[in-house]
Design a protein around this motif. Structure first.
Motif, PDB file in Angstrom:
ATOM      1  N   LYS A  35      -9.381  -9.189  18.426  1.00  0.00           N
ATOM      2  CA  LYS A  35      -8.928  -7.808  18.527  1.00  0.00           C
ATOM      3  C   LYS A  35     -10.135  -6.870  18.583  1.00  0.00           C
ATOM      4  CE  LYS A  35      -5.097  -5.151  16.604  1.00  0.00           C
ATOM      5  NZ  LYS A  35      -4.171  -5.238  17.738  1.00  0.00           N
ATOM      6  N   LEU A  36     -11.083  -7.130  17.669  1.00  0.00           N
ATOM      7  CA  LEU A  36     -12.270  -6.296  17.595  1.00  0.00           C
ATOM      8  C   LEU A  36     -13.028  -6.292  18.914  1.00  0.00           C
ATOM      9  CD1 LEU A  36     -14.318  -4.643  15.867  1.00  0.00           C
ATOM     10  CD2 LEU A  36     -15.423  -6.824  15.330  1.00  0.00           C
ATOM     11  N   PHE A  37     -13.306  -7.504  19.413  1.00  0.00           N
ATOM     12  CA  PHE A  37     -14.126  -7.588  20.619  1.00  0.00           C
ATOM     13  C   PHE A  37     -13.361  -7.205  21.877  1.00  0.00           C
ATOM     14  CE2 PHE A  37     -16.890 -10.020  17.852  1.00  0.00           C
ATOM     15  CZ  PHE A  37     -18.136  -9.578  18.264  1.00  0.00           C
ATOM     16  N   PHE A  38     -12.179  -7.803  22.054  1.00  0.00           N
ATOM     17  CA  PHE A  38     -11.480  -7.629  23.320  1.00  0.00           C
ATOM     18  C   PHE A  38     -10.873  -6.246  23.486  1.00  0.00           C
ATOM     19  CE2 PHE A  38     -10.562 -12.414  23.868  1.00  0.00           C
ATOM     20  CZ  PHE A  38     -11.905 -12.592  24.118  1.00  0.00           C
ATOM     21  N   GLU A  39     -10.374  -5.682  22.386  1.00  0.00           N
ATOM     22  CA  GLU A  39      -9.681  -4.405  22.539  1.00  0.00           C
ATOM     23  C   GLU A  39     -10.572  -3.231  22.195  1.00  0.00           C
ATOM     24  OE1 GLU A  39      -5.858  -4.258  20.610  1.00  0.00           O
ATOM     25  OE2 GLU A  39      -5.495  -6.347  21.193  1.00  0.00           O
ATOM     26  N   HIS A  40     -11.403  -3.410  21.171  1.00  0.00           N
ATOM     27  CA  HIS A  40     -12.118  -2.232  20.666  1.00  0.00           C
ATOM     28  C   HIS A  40     -13.573  -2.152  21.087  1.00  0.00           C
ATOM     29  CE1 HIS A  40      -8.551  -1.322  18.533  1.00  0.00           C
ATOM     30  NE2 HIS A  40      -8.613  -2.405  17.770  1.00  0.00           N
ATOM     31  N   LEU A  41     -14.152  -3.271  21.536  1.00  0.00           N
ATOM     32  CA  LEU A  41     -15.573  -3.195  21.860  1.00  0.00           C
ATOM     33  C   LEU A  41     -15.894  -3.387  23.346  1.00  0.00           C
ATOM     34  CD1 LEU A  41     -17.169  -4.913  18.764  1.00  0.00           C
ATOM     35  CD2 LEU A  41     -17.442  -2.549  19.481  1.00  0.00           C
ATOM     36  N   PHE A  42     -15.631  -4.575  23.883  1.00  0.00           N
ATOM     37  CA  PHE A  42     -16.046  -4.845  25.268  1.00  0.00           C
ATOM     38  C   PHE A  42     -15.604  -3.781  26.264  1.00  0.00           C
ATOM     39  CE2 PHE A  42     -16.095  -9.592  24.155  1.00  0.00           C
ATOM     40  CZ  PHE A  42     -17.376  -9.474  23.654  1.00  0.00           C
ATOM     41  N   PRO A  43     -14.345  -3.342  26.216  1.00  0.00           N
ATOM     42  CA  PRO A  43     -13.935  -2.390  27.248  1.00  0.00           C
ATOM     43  C   PRO A  43     -14.528  -0.990  27.071  1.00  0.00           C
ATOM     44  CG  PRO A  43     -12.044  -3.516  26.272  1.00  0.00           C
ATOM     45  CD  PRO A  43     -13.207  -3.755  25.383  1.00  0.00           C
ATOM     46  N   HIS A  44     -15.191  -0.717  25.970  1.00  0.00           N
ATOM     47  CA  HIS A  44     -15.668   0.647  25.720  1.00  0.00           C
ATOM     48  C   HIS A  44     -17.189   0.684  25.633  1.00  0.00           C
ATOM     49  CE1 HIS A  44     -11.505   1.688  24.946  1.00  0.00           C
ATOM     50  NE2 HIS A  44     -11.447   0.598  24.185  1.00  0.00           N
ATOM     51  N   GLN A  45     -17.783   1.121  26.726  1.00  0.00           N
ATOM     52  CA  GLN A  45     -19.241   1.121  26.815  1.00  0.00           C
ATOM     53  C   GLN A  45     -19.871   1.919  25.669  1.00  0.00           C
ATOM     54  OE1 GLN A  45     -20.227  -0.795  29.324  1.00  0.00           O
ATOM     55  NE2 GLN A  45     -22.370  -0.680  28.774  1.00  0.00           N
ATOM     56  N   HIS A  46     -19.292   3.093  25.348  1.00  0.00           N
ATOM     57  CA  HIS A  46     -19.936   3.950  24.331  1.00  0.00           C
ATOM     58  C   HIS A  46     -19.851   3.327  22.945  1.00  0.00           C
ATOM     59  CE1 HIS A  46     -15.752   5.251  24.485  1.00  0.00           C
ATOM     60  NE2 HIS A  46     -15.891   5.571  23.209  1.00  0.00           N
ATOM     61  N   VAL A 104     -27.833   1.624  42.872  1.00  0.00           N
ATOM     62  CA  VAL A 104     -26.897   2.589  42.291  1.00  0.00           C
ATOM     63  C   VAL A 104     -26.304   1.955  41.042  1.00  0.00           C
ATOM     64  CG1 VAL A 104     -24.990   4.134  42.838  1.00  0.00           C
ATOM     65  CG2 VAL A 104     -26.206   2.971  44.684  1.00  0.00           C
ATOM     66  N   ILE A 105     -26.176   2.747  39.989  1.00  0.00           N
ATOM     67  CA  ILE A 105     -25.552   2.204  38.770  1.00  0.00           C
ATOM     68  C   ILE A 105     -24.349   3.071  38.427  1.00  0.00           C
ATOM     69  CG2 ILE A 105     -25.952   1.433  36.395  1.00  0.00           C
ATOM     70  CD1 ILE A 105     -28.992   1.616  36.985  1.00  0.00           C
ATOM     71  N   PRO A 106     -23.174   2.736  38.997  1.00  0.00           N
ATOM     72  CA  PRO A 106     -21.997   3.583  38.766  1.00  0.00           C
ATOM     73  C   PRO A 106     -21.675   3.673  37.270  1.00  0.00           C
ATOM     74  CG  PRO A 106     -21.558   1.930  40.454  1.00  0.00           C
ATOM     75  CD  PRO A 106     -22.851   1.572  39.826  1.00  0.00           C
ATOM     76  N   ASP A 107     -21.396   4.878  36.840  1.00  0.00           N
ATOM     77  CA  ASP A 107     -21.167   5.091  35.412  1.00  0.00           C
ATOM     78  C   ASP A 107     -19.779   4.640  34.982  1.00  0.00           C
ATOM     79  OD1 ASP A 107     -22.022   5.828  32.931  1.00  0.00           O
ATOM     80  OD2 ASP A 107     -21.115   7.839  33.087  1.00  0.00           O
ATOM     81  N   LYS A 108     -18.835   4.636  35.927  1.00  0.00           N
ATOM     82  CA  LYS A 108     -17.446   4.357  35.561  1.00  0.00           C
ATOM     83  C   LYS A 108     -17.153   2.865  35.444  1.00  0.00           C
ATOM     84  CE  LYS A 108     -15.114   8.557  36.329  1.00  0.00           C
ATOM     85  NZ  LYS A 108     -15.337   9.337  37.583  1.00  0.00           N
ATOM     86  N   GLN A 109     -18.164   2.009  35.708  1.00  0.00           N
ATOM     87  CA  GLN A 109     -17.921   0.559  35.619  1.00  0.00           C
ATOM     88  C   GLN A 109     -17.696   0.156  34.166  1.00  0.00           C
ATOM     89  OE1 GLN A 109     -21.415  -2.018  36.033  1.00  0.00           O
ATOM     90  NE2 GLN A 109     -22.583  -0.183  36.553  1.00  0.00           N
ATOM     91  N   ARG A 110     -16.984  -0.985  34.002  1.00  0.00           N
ATOM     92  CA  ARG A 110     -16.650  -1.453  32.655  1.00  0.00           C
ATOM     93  C   ARG A 110     -16.967  -2.947  32.506  1.00  0.00           C
ATOM     94  NH1 ARG A 110     -10.776   0.517  31.281  1.00  0.00           N
ATOM     95  NH2 ARG A 110     -11.654   0.716  29.204  1.00  0.00           N
ATOM     96  N   ARG A 145     -23.822  -3.717  35.307  1.00  0.00           N
ATOM     97  CA  ARG A 145     -24.693  -3.777  34.133  1.00  0.00           C
ATOM     98  C   ARG A 145     -24.128  -4.662  33.019  1.00  0.00           C
ATOM     99  NH1 ARG A 145     -23.443   2.472  32.457  1.00  0.00           N
ATOM    100  NH2 ARG A 145     -21.207   2.135  32.266  1.00  0.00           N
ATOM    101  N   GLY A 146     -22.823  -4.951  33.082  1.00  0.00           N
ATOM    102  CA  GLY A 146     -22.235  -5.792  32.025  1.00  0.00           C
ATOM    103  C   GLY A 146     -22.057  -5.020  30.737  1.00  0.00           C
ATOM    104  N   CYS A 147     -21.393  -5.617  29.767  1.00  0.00           N
ATOM    105  CA  CYS A 147     -21.174  -4.892  28.512  1.00  0.00           C
ATOM    106  C   CYS A 147     -22.198  -5.307  27.458  1.00  0.00           C
ATOM    107  CB  CYS A 147     -19.739  -5.073  28.027  1.00  0.00           C
ATOM    108  SG  CYS A 147     -19.121  -6.743  27.996  1.00  0.00           S
ATOM    109  N   ILE A 148     -22.127  -6.557  27.007  1.00  0.00           N
ATOM    110  CA  ILE A 148     -23.107  -7.047  26.039  1.00  0.00           C
ATOM    111  C   ILE A 148     -24.503  -6.978  26.646  1.00  0.00           C
ATOM    112  CG2 ILE A 148     -23.789  -9.029  24.642  1.00  0.00           C
ATOM    113  CD1 ILE A 148     -21.060  -8.601  23.963  1.00  0.00           C
ATOM    114  N   MET A 149     -24.547  -7.343  27.929  1.00  0.00           N
ATOM    115  CA  MET A 149     -25.823  -7.390  28.647  1.00  0.00           C
ATOM    116  C   MET A 149     -26.560  -6.068  28.500  1.00  0.00           C
ATOM    117  SD  MET A 149     -27.137  -9.805  30.572  1.00  0.00           S
ATOM    118  CE  MET A 149     -28.797  -9.778  31.228  1.00  0.00           C
TER     119      MET A 149
END
Lengths: 443, 469
Positions: A126-137, A235-241, A208-212
């Protein structure tokens, strides 16, 4: 202390899982397995256990039996599906071309209908999949926290105080090799668009990946710099997830698709010629977006546009390597394949690059095509199997007598760092990402 | 599931982890590489020594439980499908290479050793174990011996039976039988070693084997010849051998196979050719050079449309890739791939391929043929769908006719896959009534209670010979 009581969960019944699997498992794909057994020697969990049910052929037989209504799925079935590393070495070995990775994901999607039974796994997921990986900030906040933890001396305090002893051994060992996380990602450091040097070769969108981007920001920066040196506009699109690979492998198909959709839109808007990834795990997921949207009239064409443009950094660099100003580096290097780069993306360029780098002595690692045991978060969910596979790997790594062990995926890189430490080889060798090694040669 | 007593007794022998009767395990050992056959065992046991095998056999005998010996389960005759339930005895944990004897040129190993691993071990020191079944990366040597596996080098070097010279096996009573030894010459009584090779796990469980080794050939060369006429290709096979040349490999691909491979792999194969011969010779460099040149000349005289001798290892790999892609290409075409094993004297290859083509037309099926032309061992391979009942019935009829045609041409119902369950109804066609009676007598002498791999080799009913119209 009060005894901790497991909260009763309203779990989906196994019969419902069975019904779901009977509807969703790809029967054609399962029938296509001709049971020749050519996958057995390629499978790490079969080699470790010697059990047919822990082989791709065995798992397919189990899935087919569920699909045909011969057996009901149960905990043992779920355990067997989860024991698979998902390295897909079996796909490369399969004469019939069975898409094992796809059916495994389908099986896991069915199993995921039931909440994972252990509270720890449930919480982690839950922590990783829902609350962390999808949210870059949020990931960045976490990175910031980790960086602070290191720099503030808190880490020293934690280690000295023996607090780490509260954690399982493998987590303690992993913590020791974790790179310094960074608050600023590649985009924050280098900007959204980078102009090419020399003759322009095209416009590349950096995935750019998330953890990466939190733990390996430097590798991301080096990837961008390399591309610029090789003549690409970056180009590094900001909206990527997050790419969604971990979600898909864990059976969270819908979450994976949501992330995929956002990424496709972000890069389509950026009008790029290629989408470059420097993580084998992400790359293999990105090239498979097209499969995830098969039959989806709204998304299918965009997904194909996206998947066709995905390249690994090594592929783009290999094209222009002769134009790169590489200085001589006298090293003995060896290479550990990233399973998803090799079996998912079918990329072969990293070896060519290492062989062509001036001054490098390349030695092939015995069984470099075998999974290192990292496999996404497998080393957290199945530490024992992961360690067993890793320790065997390190014997072969030691035999190469290389001073640099190169990988092309952050998970593998961390695992290799962990392995080097476990094998006591820290003073003789280091593990690096191919992009970082290349940048060392450029600077 | 096993009864509590049996399970407890087995656990006392092999430990709790090496006896399993949960659904997942039983299911995983309910099949082998033969399409469309599957049956659940009651339990699965993993012995680690001859003594454990003995003890397991004694328990099984006492409780009258059938035992099916099994390696990697890559056989193609349903030979390891536990049709009458009982115990599957998996030999993969007994996988030690015990010795390579460089003075006697022999290797001794346990049955679970993977074939490829023996190849690598002996080749490292300049020795050679020729049998090379297509499954050698995965198959165990015990399985090779039980099935008398063949392979691509059968023509020049023979098959597994020509190499096994000594065996240790456990009888259903639990007694140990030792046959042969590190001997080239041994005529003491019946040849029980040869009898056990190819006995398909119906006589005893092999626990150790000694094979003879050869010096590793110094060199090898590969060539390919394309033919627009099937008979010309077939005549060439006989011609090469009539010229006193025995290539180590002489493979055949028919037009159907060529087309499928080309569609799949795009390696530049001519789709209009009736057949391709792939030829490899090994031995001392001078002999290899001479043989390959003469073979190329024979092919040209036979009006081969194209003859190509590989000039480098890369080129060799390219030429061989056609043969190697055959299974992959065929297997990707339809969901179910049935690889059969009809064998004829090599002079009868062309008529046999024509028969196969006639039969496939008659039944409206997709059957391609490739195989080991040098030894007449053909693999007519049917691409079908196990879920299509009606089509599968036609497939079965077609294969019956194919086996019948093979026997009429002086051939046999299986050249290297074995009888197992799949060919059991046809065995009598090949060996006759008296053959069956003698074989059953042998079976009874070894296994009076019929516990070892029951249901295999001897069918309850013989299939009636088809009448070709």
């Amino acid at each position: 202390m009060k005894p901790v009581k497991e909260k009763p969960t309203d779990q989906v019944a196994w019969e419902q899982v069975a019904e779901y699997l009977r509807k969703t498992l790809d029967q054609d794909e399962l029938t296509h397995c001709m049971r020749c057994g050519f996958c057995l020697p390629a499978c790490p969990t079969y080699r470790e256990t010697g059990l047919e049910q822990a082989s791709p052929r065995g798992r397919i037989a189990l899935m087919k039996a569920v699909a045909d209504g011969i057996i009901e799925p149960d905990t043992a079935f779920a355990d067997q599906m989860n024991l698979c590393l998902g390295c897909r070495a079996c796909e490369t070995a399969c004469p019939a071309g069975v898409q094992y990775g796809r059916v495994l994901e389908q099986a896991r999607a069915g199993i995921a209908l039931r909440e994972p039974s252990s509270r720890i796994v449930r919480g982690l997921r839950k922590l990783f999949f829902e609350h962390l990986f999808p949210h870059q900030h949020r990931l960045r906040m976490l990175g910031w926290g980790l960086a602070l933890y290191r720099r503030s001396g808190l880490r020293w305090l934690v280690r000295r105080s023996g607090l780490m002893r509260l954690f399982p051994e493998h987590l303690r060992e992993m913590e020791a090799v974790m790179p310094s996380a960074s608050f600023k990602g590649v985009r924050e450091r280098l900007g959204g668009i980078l102009r090419p040097e020399g003759a322009p070769r095209g416009r590349v969108g950096l995935f750019r990946g998330c953890i990466m981007d939190v733990l390996f920001t430097e590798t991301n920066c080096n990837t961008a710099r390399l591309l610029v040196k090789a003549g690409y506009e970056v180009v590094i699109p900001d909206k990527q997830r997050c790419c969604g690979a971990l979600h898909a492998h864990a059976g969270e198909e819908e979450a994976a698709k949501r992330l995929a959709r956002d990424n496709i839109v972000a890069f389509r808007d950026a009008k790029v010629d290629w989408i470059v990834s420097n993580a084998g795990g992400c790359g293999a997921m990105l090239v498979e977006y097209v499969h995830h949207f098969q039959g989806d009239v709204l998304m299918e064409e965009d997904a194909r546009w996206f998947s066709e443009r995905v390249r690994d950094i090594s592929q783009l660099v290999a094209d222009g390597i002769d134009d790169l100003p590489l200085k001589r580096l006298e090293h003995r290097v060896t290479y550990q394949d990233s399973c998803h780069l090799r079996n998912g993306m079918r990329v072969t360029e990293p070896r060519d690059i290492l062989r062509r780098m001036p001054g490098m002595t390349y030695v092939e690692l015995f069984e470099s095509d075998r999974c290192c045991g990292s496999a996404g978060i497998y080393n957290l969910t199945h530490p024992e199997m992961s360690k067993q596979i890793l320790d065997e790997k390190m014997i072969h790594v030691k035999n190469t007598q290389a001073d640099i062990l190169v990988t092309s995926n952050p998970g593998c890189l961390l695992q290799m760092k962990w392995g080097i430490r476990r094998a006591g080889l820290e003073h003789r060798m280091r593990a690096v990402h191919l992009a970082d090694l290349l940048m060392e040669a450029v600077e | 599931m096993l009864s509590t007593e049996v399970k407890r007794e087995l656990q006392a022998v092999v430990g709790p982890d090496d006896v399993r009767d949960d659904t997942e395990t039983r299911l995983a050992y309910s099949y082998d590489a033969t399409p469309m056959y599957q049956a659940m065992p009651d339990g699965v046991v993993f012995p680690e020594s001859t003594e454990e095998v003995q003890a397991i056999m004694k328990i099984a005998s006492r409780y009258r439980i059938p035992i099916v010996g099994r390696g990697s389960g890559s056989n193609l005759s349903a030979g390891t499908v536990p049709v009458e339930g009982g115990l599957v005895m998996v030999m993969t944990k007994m996988n030690r290479l015990i010795e390579i004897d460089q003075e006697n040129l022999t290797a001794t190993f346990q049955p679970g050793l993977i074939t490829k691993q023996l190849h690598e071990a002996v080749e490292r020191i300049g020795l050679f174990y020729p049998p090379d079944p297509g499954s050698m990366h995965v198959s165990t040597l015990g399985g090779n011996i039980a099935e008398c596996a063949g392979g691509l080098r059968g023509l020049k070097y023979g098959t597994t039976k020509d190499y096994v010279i000594g065996l240790e096996a456990v009888l259903p009573s639990g007694d140990i039988l030792r046959t042969g030894g590190k001997l080239t010459k041994d005529v003491a009584g019946y040849d029980l070693t040869k009898l056990l090779v190819g006995s398909e796990g119906t006589l005893a469980i092999i626990t150790e084997a000694t094979v003879k080794l050869l010096p590793l050939p110094e060199d090898r060369r590969v060539m390919v010849a394309h033919f627009s006429d099937l008979y010309a290709a077939a005549r060439t096979v006989s011609q090469i051998i009539a010229e006193r040349i025995i290539p180590c490999t002489l493979e055949f691909l028919d037009q159907g196979t060529i087309r499928v491979i080309e569609d799949y792999a795009k390696i530049g194969l001519p789709a209009d050719m009736a057949a391709i011969l792939l030829i490899e010779q090994d031995g001392p460099t001078s002999v290899v050079e001479r043989d390959i040149e003469r073979i190329a000349e024979i092919c040209r005289q036979a009006k081969a449309a194209h003859v190509q001798v590989a000039q480098s290892r890369e080129e060799e790999a390219q030429l061989m890739s056609a043969r190697r892609s055959a299974l992959s290409a065929l297997a990707r075409l339809r969901p179910t791939t049935i690889l059969e094993d009809a064998t004829v004297p090599r002079a009868a290859i062309a008529p046999m391929v024509e028969q196969i083509n006639r039969i496939k037309e008659k039944y409206g099926l997709q059957i391609c043929t490739f195989g080991h032309a040098g030894d007449g061992n053909l693999h007519p391979t049917c691409m079908t769908d196990a879920r299509d009942r009606e089509e599968i019935e036609r497939v079965e009829k077609a294969f019956e006719e194919i086996f019948d045609a093979a026997i009429r041409l002086g051939g046999t119902i299986t050249g290297e896959h074995g009888v197992g369950l799949a060919k059991a109804p046809f065995l009598e066609w090949k060996v006759g009534k008296s053959g069956i009676e003698v074989m059953k007598g042998i079976k009874k002498a070894f296994d009076p209670d019929g516990l070892l791999n029951p249901g295999k080799m001897f069918a309850k009913e013989t299939r009636r010979r088809v009448v070709i119209m």
